[in-house]
Design an enzyme around this catalytic site. Structure first.
Site, PDB file in Angstrom:
ATOM      1  N   ASN A 132      52.676  55.030  27.467  1.00  0.00           N
ATOM      2  CA  ASN A 132      51.736  56.099  27.791  1.00  0.00           C
ATOM      3  C   ASN A 132      50.701  55.629  28.807  1.00  0.00           C
ATOM      4  OD1 ASN A 132      53.115  57.539  25.856  1.00  0.00           O
ATOM      5  ND2 ASN A 132      51.591  57.223  24.255  1.00  0.00           N
ATOM      6  N   HIS A 155      53.106  51.163  31.633  1.00  0.00           N
ATOM      7  CA  HIS A 155      53.187  52.064  32.783  1.00  0.00           C
ATOM      8  C   HIS A 155      51.836  52.336  33.422  1.00  0.00           C
ATOM      9  CE1 HIS A 155      57.257  53.773  31.132  1.00  0.00           C
ATOM     10  NE2 HIS A 155      57.374  52.572  31.688  1.00  0.00           N
ATOM     11  N   CYS A 221      39.251  51.299  53.003  1.00  0.00           N
ATOM     12  CA  CYS A 221      39.903  51.413  54.318  1.00  0.00           C
ATOM     13  C   CYS A 221      39.961  52.837  54.863  1.00  0.00           C
ATOM     14  CB  CYS A 221      41.318  50.825  54.250  1.00  0.00           C
ATOM     15  SG  CYS A 221      42.503  51.836  53.316  1.00  0.00           S
ATOM     16  N   GLY A 287      63.004  63.523  17.237  1.00  0.00           N
ATOM     17  CA  GLY A 287      64.370  63.829  17.636  1.00  0.00           C
ATOM     18  C   GLY A 287      65.186  62.576  17.842  1.00  0.00           C
TER      19      GLY A 287
END
Length: 315
Positions: A132, A155, A221, A287
């Site tokens: 997550n 992640h 930048c 599931g």
């Protein structure tokens, strides 16, 4: 004649296959009593590492990808190649994220996050590797006094922004202040449903609002090639994050995956790693998962419900 290879296109196609992957039934459902008691013994005896996915955060108001009400039914996430190579797609993301991110920022840890953080603090589990990007495990960990080194955000975290041009980092909240200054009144004029936010922090907007949005540049930048510091579909997990996650998995004597279908290889690989090492695998999911054939214990239920029961029965 061999056709020329196009790495970016190949990466985009691979990402689309990953997004579209459907996880179906591969084994019969396990009896809930058998599964729950088996997972309880795993926690009591094996100090597993926990792998989490979007199902852990649904009770915080953040949808999952592949569940019955998951965001993939209405929204396809942008691939890394689209974000990097298409300025219009990148601009569209930031317009949508400008509205959606604050809904993510309002989300707070639910009982599943708090129980897992407490388990890490107590040594019930060896650590957490989360797929997550909502930062809720870290928030729960700070409140519980958990060692932050025992959490890997595999992640990334939507709370950080990175410049693709120079690599400079900025907090998402600081960027949001600059975006509000560049887009006065934008949020007041745009109305979206509160449950329309996607797991990647954006919402669907009409093109007229996308066109009206003004992006700001990198503070270092000036480039507008800014990106949330998260791993997109089609992008590799940074080596340092992957190696630290491998260390946590190796330190645990089992793997417990909670709230994830394991459809993406970056999460499923830990189940495969555990299997190769002869370690037990346990699953908690509403599931089917990609790891069902690898798991000893499979409890089909919600993350918060399962963790609350397990926590109450731990001695």
């Amino acid at each position: 004649m061999t056709p020329a290879k196009h790495p970016a296109l190949d990466g985009h196609r691979a990402a689309l296959r990953s997004i579209a992957r459907v996880v179906g039934e591969t084994v019969p459902e396990q009896d809930p009593e058998t599964a729950s008691r088996g997972l309880l013994r795993m926690l009591a005896e094996q100090r597993p590492v926990v792998i989490t996915g979007a199902g852990v955060s649904t009770d915080s108001g953040i949808p999952d990808y592949r569940g019955p009400n998951g965001s993939l039914h209405r929204h396809r996430p942008m691939t890394f190649q689209e974000f990097r190579d298409d300025p219009a797609a990148r601009h569209r993301y930031w317009a949508r994220s400008f509205v959606g991110w604050r809904r993510m920022d309002e989300a707070r840890p639910n009982p599943a996050h708090r129980i897992l953080a407490d388990w890490v603090r107590r040594g019930v589990v060896s650590g957490i590797v989360t797929q997550n990007v909502d930062g809720l495990h870290a928030e729960a960990g700070r409140a519980a006094g958990m060692d932050p080194n025992l959490l890997v955000e595999l992640h990334g975290d939507l709370a950080r922004v990175v410049c693709l041009h120079c690599g400079a980092l900025e907090s998402r909240r600081a960027l949001d202040v600059r975006l509000e200054a560049a887009n006065p009144g934008f949020l007041q004029r745009v109305a979206v449903e509160r449950d329309a936010v996607n797991p990647d922090g954006d919402v669907t907007l009409d093109q007229r609002w996308v066109d009206a949005f003004r992006m700001v540049g990198c503070l270092a930048c000036g480039s507008v090639e800014l990106k949330p510091d998260v791993v997109y579909f089609g992008e590799n997990v940074p080596r340092a994050w992957r190696e630290r996650a491998d260390e946590l998995v190796d330190e645990g004597r089992a793997v417990l995956a909670v709230g994830t279908s394991l459809a993406v290889m970056s999460g499923f690989r830990f189940v495969l790693r555990a299997e190769r090492a002869g370690k037990d695998v346990g699953l908690v999911s509403l599931g089917p998962t990609r790891g069902d054939t690898k798991a000893r214990w499979r409890w089909r239920t919600g993350a918060a419900e399962a963790l609350t029961w397990l926590d109450a029965h731990l001695h």
